[in-house]
Design a protein around this motif. Structure first.
Motif, short mmCIF file in Angstrom:
data_model
loop_
_atom_site.label_atom_id
_atom_site.label_comp_id
_atom_site.label_asym_id
_atom_site.label_seq_id
_atom_site.Cartn_x
_atom_site.Cartn_y
_atom_site.Cartn_z
N TRP A 1 -57.48 -13.78 20.46
CA TRP A 1 -57.61 -12.50 19.76
C TRP A 1 -57.62 -12.78 18.26
N LEU A 2 -58.66 -12.26 17.59
CA LEU A 2 -58.80 -12.46 16.14
C LEU A 2 -58.52 -11.14 15.42
N GLN A 3 -57.55 -11.17 14.55
CA GLN A 3 -57.23 -9.97 13.78
C GLN A 3 -58.31 -9.74 12.72
N THR A 4 -58.73 -8.51 12.58
CA THR A 4 -59.76 -8.17 11.61
C THR A 4 -59.30 -8.39 10.16
N SER A 5 -60.24 -8.77 9.34
CA SER A 5 -59.94 -8.95 7.91
C SER A 5 -59.68 -7.61 7.23
N ALA A 6 -59.95 -6.52 7.92
CA ALA A 6 -59.67 -5.19 7.35
C ALA A 6 -58.18 -5.02 7.06
N THR A 7 -57.33 -5.71 7.80
CA THR A 7 -55.89 -5.60 7.56
C THR A 7 -55.50 -6.15 6.19
N SER B 1 -59.31 -0.56 16.69
CA SER B 1 -59.91 -1.16 17.89
C SER B 1 -59.37 -2.57 18.12
N GLY B 2 -59.12 -3.30 17.06
CA GLY B 2 -58.52 -4.63 17.20
C GLY B 2 -57.13 -4.56 17.79
N ASP B 3 -56.35 -3.60 17.32
CA ASP B 3 -54.99 -3.41 17.85
C ASP B 3 -55.04 -3.02 19.33
N LEU B 4 -56.01 -2.18 19.69
CA LEU B 4 -56.15 -1.77 21.09
C LEU B 4 -56.50 -2.98 21.96
N LEU B 5 -57.41 -3.81 21.50
CA LEU B 5 -57.76 -5.02 22.26
C LEU B 5 -56.55 -5.92 22.46
N PHE C 1 -53.77 -16.09 22.83
CA PHE C 1 -53.54 -16.72 21.53
C PHE C 1 -53.99 -15.74 20.46
N GLN C 2 -53.21 -15.66 19.40
CA GLN C 2 -53.50 -14.72 18.33
C GLN C 2 -53.80 -15.46 17.04
N VAL C 3 -54.87 -15.06 16.38
CA VAL C 3 -55.22 -15.60 15.07
C VAL C 3 -55.16 -14.44 14.09
N ALA D 1 -60.54 -22.70 11.31
CA ALA D 1 -59.65 -23.83 11.58
C ALA D 1 -58.56 -23.45 12.58
N ALA D 2 -58.04 -22.23 12.47
CA ALA D 2 -57.01 -21.77 13.41
C ALA D 2 -57.58 -21.68 14.83
N VAL D 3 -58.79 -21.17 14.96
CA VAL D 3 -59.43 -21.09 16.28
C VAL D 3 -59.68 -22.49 16.83
N LYS D 4 -60.14 -23.40 15.98
CA LYS D 4 -60.38 -24.77 16.43
C LYS D 4 -59.10 -25.43 16.93
N ARG D 5 -57.99 -25.19 16.25
CA ARG D 5 -56.71 -25.75 16.71
C ARG D 5 -56.37 -25.23 18.10
N ILE D 6 -56.60 -23.96 18.33
CA ILE D 6 -56.33 -23.39 19.65
C ILE D 6 -57.24 -24.04 20.70
#
Length: 77
Positions: free
Chosen positions: A9-15, A38-42, A53-55, A66-71
């Protein structure tokens, strides 16, 4: 849920206030507030997955990648 080995799950840059609607990505159709909602709902919908896994949002796209690659490396994908 069982058909997926893992969920990232990737948190939006809108935050972080870094969401420019469709200015840099014509596929974006939501305003920042809707993107966050919508990101929070997902995140809630996938919360029951045993390998979720949360990014968190990052100021730099390269940091998020890089965080996704580590996962993915940790999953041996």
């Amino acid at each position: 849920m069982a058909r997926y080995d893992a969920v990232v799950w990737l948190q939006t840059s809108a935050t972080l206030g870094l969401y420019d609607h469709d200015a840099s990505n014509p596929c974006r159709f939501e305003h920042p507030e809707a993107a966050i909602a919508s990101g929070d709902l997902l995140k809630v919908l996938w919360a029951g997955h045993p390998r979720l896994f949360q990014v968190e949002a990052c100021r730099e796209l390269t940091d998020k990648i890089a965080a996704v690659k580590r996962i993915l490396v940790s999953l041996h994908v």
